[in-house]
Design an enzyme around this catalytic site. Structure first.
Site, mmCIF file in Angstrom:
data_model
loop_
_atom_site.group_PDB
_atom_site.id
_atom_site.type_symbol
_atom_site.label_atom_id
_atom_site.label_comp_id
_atom_site.label_asym_id
_atom_site.label_seq_id
_atom_site.Cartn_x
_atom_site.Cartn_y
_atom_site.Cartn_z
ATOM 1 N N SER A 239 0.847 -1.192 0.000
ATOM 2 C CA SER A 239 0.000 0.000 0.000
ATOM 3 C C SER A 239 0.881 1.241 0.000
ATOM 4 C CB SER A 239 -0.940 0.000 1.207
ATOM 5 O OG SER A 239 -0.225 -0.104 2.421
ATOM 6 N N THR A 272 2.585 -2.269 4.286
ATOM 7 C CA THR A 272 2.674 -0.837 4.051
ATOM 8 C C THR A 272 3.973 -0.513 3.333
ATOM 9 O OG1 THR A 272 3.847 -0.374 6.117
ATOM 10 C CG2 THR A 272 1.441 -0.359 6.213
ATOM 11 N N ASP A 273 3.979 0.626 2.649
ATOM 12 C CA ASP A 273 5.254 1.192 2.232
ATOM 13 C C ASP A 273 5.976 1.656 3.494
ATOM 14 O OD1 ASP A 273 7.344 2.145 0.716
ATOM 15 O OD2 ASP A 273 6.080 3.284 -0.667
ATOM 16 N N TRP A 274 7.256 1.912 3.389
ATOM 17 C CA TRP A 274 8.116 2.149 4.547
ATOM 18 C C TRP A 274 7.828 3.516 5.184
ATOM 19 C CZ3 TRP A 274 8.393 -2.294 2.721
ATOM 20 C CH2 TRP A 274 9.305 -3.254 3.142
ATOM 21 N N THR A 275 7.105 3.490 6.292
ATOM 22 C CA THR A 275 6.782 4.731 6.979
ATOM 23 C C THR A 275 6.673 4.477 8.468
ATOM 24 O OG1 THR A 275 5.290 6.638 6.965
ATOM 25 C CG2 THR A 275 4.266 4.482 6.807
#
Length: 770
Positions: A239, A272-275
């Site tokens: 995502s 998730t994308d890296w956050t």
């Protein structure tokens, strides 16, 4: 005493059975039931080696699961036989660290051609082969998932990561991605198709709200993902950072569950994308199974939420189960003994073979191939700094740590060309000096893996240099280059040719054409650039894209005629950047790096920064240019070859639930080649306003000798013809007469065939509203 004895025996047996319980593909539900809340929370949050935020045992930092330079890991639970798994960046090849502490060995990976070039091949079998080679390196370097392919639509030519992506057309995106996914996953490793969804600009990507209509989302920005999911079932989907219509994609249940799982039937894991931490409760509820890279705060929030009831145990169990379903497929679970020695030489050959098929010959007025024109290779005057400082790919997480890059000078030399030594020596010295100056000027931003590689201005030669080169060489080759990367978009002016480039090109063409000698331009770029103002000067233009670490060799192969270009444009080349409707609502010259220094109020004050309204709706790429009758420099699907093809005998017939389109392609020229047949469909007039035509199928011939023919067959369905009707929240195929257009490009229609389709409606959920 008897009761105490029986109880002790019972506890011993129970503890013994628990101790023996180890994860397998047949006991996932049983393992799930035996996990503590803390263990479940641990599985939902990405893992950091050597650092415990869970209170549970820390893994050995020397574990074989550690791959230096990998993007992230999943947690292990030793007592249940759950291993770590490794997630590594892509998508132009595996990105890991090439060197390791106290280790003399190297761990380089193959730099394959960029995604845009692979899409330009229109060859799914070839993309599959590239995927296999890529997947083998993932496997042999001890990784489990490659974070790719990148599947975002090319909404605007200025997007910094367009080089990772495939096309402005969602159908081409979906089929290219499907071939790549199948190739990689055939090696027993997984992918993470990204970035789901609406991540079509890099500027302020962490906070941007993409405002998109339901129809444009369904028909353009989600359609490629839908095709790939239905055809190939990627192990995981990533995502994106951004919001869609006011809600973070990470937290959007309508996107991640209703559409992705309920409508499309996705069976894998979402990460998730890296956050950092956002709304953990909403992420878990939405079906975002794995939070990456993971942190202590997220872990604690899940544990506390499970205990106080604010996070549903049903949601936690569902997400953990999906992660366990993923883990049992991985090489680490299978105890695969990876070698750390993939066959880079063999994979380099794959990269070199693939590159020419995606190179697009934009112009050729008797200049190429050299082998067809002359018996001996010409003496070459090689102009353009990029000839000597080649762009194999873009930057950021899509940048591979390659063992080498063959620039154009090296490639020409390897092919046997004789180059003007005086000119090449001047360029090499200028390059060395210029790069030192750039490094001093740019500081930390110079050469960073997350920053676009800087463009070195062309040297200012006197008129005599150009005259001398023309008198002493047979042909001029000029390379123009562009670099872009993750985290920031291309500057507005980067679309155009720079003044120093135009002055150099003018001078070269003036002197060489005086002596009736040819000038060939190579475009070493990651996306569309302006060509209308200068293309008439060149005798040939070869769009080489960013063709990977074997790029110089591959270009030389094409120039000589050892290989031939058979690529077609997967994106329109407009005359001006402002001709693209989305440019009005695209951020100009603001960078991702400003984010942490700006308040929310400051971001909101910048146009298309905090929020980007997709006002153009369906008017993206050729859908706009063809429907509006707007002139372009080069149209979608365009590409010349070294030969010519004739189309005949086109037909469309109903076969079961599908339509089968066939056409005979004949090589009518004097050179071997391949042709890509593009099938565009024009729908009958109906309730919805539709593009003039849309790509619905394509096929590439085998290699055809002069005079040889092949019957090409393409298949499409009634559902492929549908448009999304928001008033009915349905995919609707209008009944009536359609026209199948067999084409060499979107505006080079060779044969038209009418056919009748029946009305069809596929009901969907009313979600992702603006």
């Amino acid at each position: 005493m008897k009761r105490l004895f029986l109880y002790a025996m019972f506890m011993t047996v129970t503890l013994s059975s628990m101790a023996q319980l180890k994860l397998s593909s047949n006991n996932i539900d049983k393992v799930l039931k035996s996990m503590t809340i803390e263990e479940k929370a641990q599985m939902l949050v990405g893992f950091h080696f050597g650092k415990s935020y869970t209170g549970l045992p820390v893994a050995d930092v020397n574990s074989t699961a550690i791959v230096p330079g990998a993007a992230g890991f999943t947690a292990d639970i030793e007592r249940l036989g759950i291993p770590h798994t490794v997630l590594a960046d892509g998508p132009a090849g595996l990105r890991i660290s090439p060197k390791r502490r106290n280790d003399s060995k190297t761990y380089y990976c193959t730099g394959f051609p960029i995604g845009t070039l692979l899409a330009a091949t229109f060859n799914r079998d070839l993309v599959y082969q590239v995927g296999q080679a890529m997947g083998n390196e993932v496997l042999e370097y001890g990784c489990d998932v490659l974070l790719g392919p990148g599947m975002n639509l090319m909404r605007n030519p200025l997007c910094g990561r367009n080089f990772e992506y495939y096309s402005e057309d969602p159908f081409l995106v979906g089929l290219t991605a499907s071939a790549m996914i199948d190739g990689i996953q055939s090696m027993g490793v997984g992918v993470s198709a990204k970035h789901f969804a609406g991540n079509n600009q890099e500027t302020n990507r962490l906070y941007n709200n993409a405002v998109i209509s339901q129809r444009a989302l369904r028909e353009l920005y989600l359609k490629g993902f839908e095709i790939a999911v239905r055809k190939s079932q990627p192990w995981t989907i990533m995502s994106s950072y951004n919001k869609i219509n006011g809600m973070w994609t990470h937290e959007n249940k309508e996107l991640l569950t209703t559409i992705l799982r309920d409508e499309w039937g996705f069976k894998g894991m979402v990460m998730t994308d890296w956050t950092g931490t956002r709304n953990t409760k909403l992420q878990v509820a939405a079906g975002n199974d794995l939070l990456t890279p993971g942190n202590e705060e997220q872990y604690k929030q899940i544990v506390e939420g499970a205990k106080n009831g604010s996070i549903s145990m049903n949601d936690i169990n569902r997400n953990v189960k999906r992660i366990l379903d993923y883990i049992v497929k991985t090489p680490h679970f299978r105890n695969y003994r990876f070698s750390n020695t993939p066959d880079i030489k063999a994979h380099a050959a794959v990269a070199r073979k693939a590159a020419p098929e995606g190179m697009v010959l934009l112009k050729n007025e008797g200049a190429l191939p050299f082998k067809q024109i002359t018996d001996t290779l010409p003496h070459v005057a090689l102009f353009g700094v990029t000839s000597y400082k080649f762009f194999a790919g873009g930057t950021g997480s899509g940048d591979v740590n390659k063992p080498y890059v063959v620039d154009l000078k090296q490639g020409l030399a390897n092919a046997g060309f004789v180059m003007d030594k005086t000119l090449t020596n001047v360029y090499e010295r200028y390059k060395e000096y210029g790069l030192v100056e750039l490094e001093a000027e740019m500081g930390r931003q110079y050469g960073g893996w997350f920053h676009p590689r800087p463009r070195l201005k062309e040297p200012q030669f006197g008129e005599n240099i150009y005259r001398f080169a023309a008198e002493n060489n047979d042909v001029a080759i000029v390379t123009l280059g562009r670099s872009s990367g993750e985290g920031q978009d291309r500057p507005y002016y980067d679309f155009n040719i720079y003044n120093d480039e135009k002055e150099m090109l003018n001078a070269v063409c003036k002197e060489f054409h005086k002596l009736k000698k040819k000038v060939i331009v190579i475009l070493n770029v990651g996306g569309a650039v302006e060509t209308a103002s200068w293309r008439d000067m060149a005798d040939a233009i070869l769009l080489a894209w960013q063709p990977g670490m074997e790029g110089g060799n591959a270009i030389a192969d094409v120039l000589v005629g050892f290989a031939y270009p058979s690529g077609k444009l997967p994106v329109t080349f407009p005359v001006n950047i402002d001709d693209v409707p989305s440019t009005k609502h695209f951020p100009k010259d603001y960078t991702f790096w400003n984010d942490n220094r700006m308040t929310a109020e400051q971001r909101a004050a910048i146009p298309n920064y905090a929020e980007t309204v997709y006002e153009e709706d369906l008017n993206v790429g050729y859908r706009y240019f063809q429907t509006a009758g707007k002139q372009v420099s080069y149209p979608f699907g365009y590409g010349l070859g070294y030969t010519h093809f004739e189309y005949s005998g086109a037909s469309v017939k109903k076969k079961g639930n599908n339509y089968v389109a066939t056409v005979v392609i004949k090589n009518t020229g004097n050179y071997v080649g391949k042709e890509t047949v593009q099938l565009y469909i024009t729908a009958p007039a109906g309730k919805l306003v539709k593009p003039a035509l849309e790509l619905k199928a394509y096929a590439k011939t085998r290699e055809l000798q002069p005079g040889e023919s092949q019957r090409v067959e393409m298949t499409f369905s009634n559902y492929d013809l549908a448009s999304y009707d928001e008033s009915q929240q349905s995919w609707v195929t209008d009944g009536g007469q359609y026209t199948a257009r067999f084409a060499a490009s979107v505006n080079d229609i060779r044969q038209n065939v009418p056919f009748i389709a029946k009305q069809q409606k596929v009901k969907c959920h009313d979600v992702l509203k603006r």
